[in-house]
Scaffold this motif. Structure first.
Motif, mmCIF file in Angstrom:
data_model
loop_
_atom_site.group_PDB
_atom_site.id
_atom_site.type_symbol
_atom_site.label_atom_id
_atom_site.label_comp_id
_atom_site.label_asym_id
_atom_site.label_seq_id
_atom_site.Cartn_x
_atom_site.Cartn_y
_atom_site.Cartn_z
ATOM 1 N N ILE A 121 0.875 -1.177 0.000
ATOM 2 C CA ILE A 121 0.000 0.000 0.000
ATOM 3 C C ILE A 121 0.909 1.222 0.000
ATOM 4 O O ILE A 121 1.728 1.390 0.914
ATOM 5 C CB ILE A 121 -0.914 0.022 1.237
ATOM 6 N N LEU A 122 0.780 2.037 -1.021
ATOM 7 C CA LEU A 122 1.596 3.245 -1.124
ATOM 8 C C LEU A 122 0.719 4.465 -0.859
ATOM 9 O O LEU A 122 -0.286 4.681 -1.553
ATOM 10 C CB LEU A 122 2.228 3.347 -2.518
ATOM 11 N N VAL A 123 1.107 5.239 0.149
ATOM 12 C CA VAL A 123 0.345 6.435 0.515
ATOM 13 C C VAL A 123 1.198 7.652 0.189
ATOM 14 O O VAL A 123 2.346 7.754 0.646
ATOM 15 C CB VAL A 123 -0.009 6.421 2.014
ATOM 16 N N THR A 124 0.649 8.554 -0.613
ATOM 17 C CA THR A 124 1.387 9.775 -0.969
ATOM 18 C C THR A 124 0.540 10.993 -0.642
ATOM 19 O O THR A 124 -0.695 10.929 -0.604
ATOM 20 C CB THR A 124 1.745 9.793 -2.467
ATOM 21 N N SER A 125 1.223 12.083 -0.409
ATOM 22 C CA SER A 125 0.531 13.356 -0.188
ATOM 23 C C SER A 125 1.361 14.471 -0.790
ATOM 24 O O SER A 125 2.599 14.409 -0.813
ATOM 25 C CB SER A 125 0.307 13.597 1.312
ATOM 26 N N GLU A 126 0.677 15.476 -1.292
ATOM 27 C CA GLU A 126 1.350 16.647 -1.843
ATOM 28 C C GLU A 126 0.359 17.806 -1.829
ATOM 29 O O GLU A 126 -0.849 17.605 -1.667
ATOM 30 C CB GLU A 126 1.833 16.376 -3.272
ATOM 31 N N ALA A 127 0.885 18.993 -2.023
ATOM 32 C CA ALA A 127 0.029 20.180 -2.002
ATOM 33 C C ALA A 127 0.496 21.169 -3.057
ATOM 34 O O ALA A 127 1.689 21.218 -3.399
ATOM 35 C CB ALA A 127 0.055 20.831 -0.625
ATOM 36 N N ASP A 128 -0.447 21.904 -3.597
ATOM 37 C CA ASP A 128 -0.117 23.009 -4.494
ATOM 38 C C ASP A 128 -1.018 24.187 -4.126
ATOM 39 O O ASP A 128 -1.665 24.169 -3.060
ATOM 40 C CB ASP A 128 -0.279 22.596 -5.960
ATOM 41 N N THR B 121 -3.614 17.009 -2.057
ATOM 42 C CA THR B 121 -3.973 15.763 -2.720
ATOM 43 C C THR B 121 -3.345 14.592 -1.975
ATOM 44 O O THR B 121 -2.149 14.609 -1.688
ATOM 45 C CB THR B 121 -3.490 15.747 -4.179
ATOM 46 N N ILE B 122 -4.183 13.625 -1.661
ATOM 47 C CA ILE B 122 -3.724 12.399 -0.996
ATOM 48 C C ILE B 122 -4.152 11.229 -1.857
ATOM 49 O O ILE B 122 -5.306 11.176 -2.312
ATOM 50 C CB ILE B 122 -4.339 12.264 0.412
ATOM 51 N N SER B 123 -3.225 10.306 -2.096
ATOM 52 C CA SER B 123 -3.596 9.120 -2.864
ATOM 53 C C SER B 123 -3.187 7.875 -2.093
ATOM 54 O O SER B 123 -2.126 7.845 -1.451
ATOM 55 C CB SER B 123 -2.949 9.136 -4.250
ATOM 56 N N ILE B 124 -4.044 6.878 -2.154
ATOM 57 C CA ILE B 124 -3.793 5.586 -1.510
ATOM 58 C C ILE B 124 -3.882 4.530 -2.600
ATOM 59 O O ILE B 124 -4.954 4.305 -3.167
ATOM 60 C CB ILE B 124 -4.819 5.321 -0.393
ATOM 61 N N HIS B 125 -2.729 3.931 -2.906
ATOM 62 C CA HIS B 125 -2.663 2.966 -4.013
ATOM 63 C C HIS B 125 -2.361 1.574 -3.461
ATOM 64 O O HIS B 125 -1.530 1.414 -2.567
ATOM 65 C CB HIS B 125 -1.568 3.373 -5.002
ATOM 66 N N ASP B 126 -3.053 0.595 -3.996
ATOM 67 C CA ASP B 126 -2.731 -0.799 -3.668
ATOM 68 C C ASP B 126 -2.582 -1.581 -4.952
ATOM 69 O O ASP B 126 -3.149 -1.207 -5.989
ATOM 70 C CB ASP B 126 -3.838 -1.405 -2.786
ATOM 71 N N ASP B 127 -1.789 -2.640 -4.922
ATOM 72 C CA ASP B 127 -1.636 -3.496 -6.104
ATOM 73 C C ASP B 127 -2.413 -4.791 -5.897
ATOM 74 O O ASP B 127 -1.917 -5.879 -6.160
ATOM 75 C CB ASP B 127 -0.154 -3.763 -6.395
ATOM 76 N N GLY B 128 -3.655 -4.603 -5.431
ATOM 77 C CA GLY B 128 -4.498 -5.753 -5.126
ATOM 78 C C GLY B 128 -5.345 -6.218 -6.295
ATOM 79 O O GLY B 128 -4.972 -6.064 -7.463
#
Length: 400
Positions: A318-325, A330-337
């Motif tokens: 599970i890859l959790v990323t966050s960034e702002a502009d 923006t927050i994304s939660i990615h899984d390779d399920g």
């Protein structure tokens, strides 16, 4: 209509006063200044009738309906004038018949329209009553649906609380185990120091016999390890308290990275074997939000991601990323399920829709997440491919 066509007309019906005013002077002039029109009963309709006047019967359908009389006119003149009058009367009959027919048609149309109007009024009243009944039934059903939705939502929350409690219990049980073991050992060590009190006369011999050098060294290690265990329990309780937002019931300035870390700390111990969690978080501006709702939403999304990997039957991340502009966070939660089909994606945000087996999920995770994001004026997006994985993207605008 038959009365109009089958009736026998009387001359006074065909020659109204206005008509007599038009044709009377003409007949008088035609007959040399003397003319009278008399009905079938002998009543004079126009002119003056003298006793010596000649009479010419005026006939309609072979029946005499009156007379045309004149004292001055010749018989031929009177007959000719009578012909003209009969022709005029037949014209009047056709006019009357057409007029009456028109009135009858208009009256029939009016009656039909009146009946149609009454029928429409009755229909309108019936539809109004039906509409009111349907509206009342819809209100009842909407209230029942909202009540059931709330019950399912509460059930989902209770299930989450149950899983959360199980995870916390697991996390707390481990340090509690070695703290208890250490305290038990320390109790034995103290008993040996108590034995030394009775053997003080033996001096160093007793000290060595009781192995008190080891007890002092190991006792310090046990106390240090116990303190670490207690600190670990305190940290778990602190994170749980922060996650549950017990002391914060209203909106406040929060760092979403902190919310992500709190949610991750709660679920990390519950992730199945083979499922790892990785973060790539960039600094974020503070966001005015309800941290308790945000934490609950993030926990549900992380739990869904872990379950998707388990469903795929392989190890995953599970890859959790966050960034702002300038626009927002923006927050994304990615899984390779296991991923989702296009049809499943189209229904993913529907309340109670789930791809899980019956009884294993209420299907409120994504719909609740969407409601929470919308309540913060944000948006949520889903990108998924079967057997490849799923990415849930959250966006929160930052007030300028």
């Amino acid at each position: 209509m038959n009365e109009t066509f089958d009736r026998e007309w009387r001359i006074e019906e065909l020659l109204d006063p206005a008509t007599l005013q038009r044709i009377g002077p003409a007949l008088t002039a035609l007959l040399g200044g003397d003319a009278a029109i008399v009905d079938a009963r002998g009543s004079v309709l126009w002119g003056a009738l003298t006793n010596d006047a000649r009479r010419e019967p005026v006939k309609l359908e072979l029946e005499a309906v009156g007379h045309l009389a004149s004292a001055n006119a010749a018989q031929a003149q009177l007959a000719a004038a009578r012909c003209l009058l009969e022709h005029l009367l037949r014209t009047q009959i056709r006019y009357k018949m057409a007029s009456n027919l028109h009135l009858e048609v208009v009256a029939a149309d009016f009656d039909r329209l009146r009946l149609e109007h009454a029928r429409l009024q009755e229909s309108e009243a019936r539809y109004k009553a039906l509409s009111a009944e349907l509206e009342a039934r819809v209100k009842v059903q909407v209230a029942q649906l909202e009540e059931r939705q709330q019950m399912l939502y509460e059930a989902e929350k209770l299930a989450s609380v149950g899983q959360l409690a199980a995870g916390v219990a697991h996390e707390v049980n481990n340090p509690l185990g070695f703290v208890r073991s250490n305290l038990s050992s320390f109790q034995v060590y103290l008993s040996k120091f108590a034995q030394l009190r009775d053997r003080l006369a033996e001096g160093e011999t007793a000290w060595k016999a009781l192995d008190l050098d080891f007890l002092l060294e190991d006792g310090n290690d046990l106390l240090a390890e116990t303190l670490k265990g207690v600190d670990r329990i305190a940290k778990i309780v602190s994170e749980l308290k922060s996650f549950s937002n017990v002391d914060r019931a209203s909106e406040e300035f929060a760092d979403l990275n902190t919310c992500l870390k709190h949610a991750a700390s709660v679920i990390e111990g519950q992730l199945p074997a083979g499922v790892s969690l990785r973060f790539n978080l960039l600094p974020l501006p503070g966001l005015i939000c309800l941290p308790g709702h945000i934490n609950q939403m993030l926990l549900n999304l992380l739990r869904n991601a872990g379950q998707a990997i388990v469903d795929a039957g392989r190890s995953g991340e599970i890859l959790v990323t966050s960034e702002a502009d300038e626009a927002g966070i923006t927050i994304s939660i990615h899984d390779d399920g296991v991923g989702m089909t296009a049809e499943q994606q189209a229904r993913a945000f529907e309340p109670f829709f789930t791809t899980r087996p019956v009884g294993s999920g209420a299907g409120l995770g994504l719909s609740t997440a969407r409601n929470i994001v919308l309540a913060h004026s944000g948006r949520i997006a889903l990108d998924s491919r079967p057997n490849v994985g799923t990415t849930v993207t959250l966006f929160f605008p930052v007030p300028k």
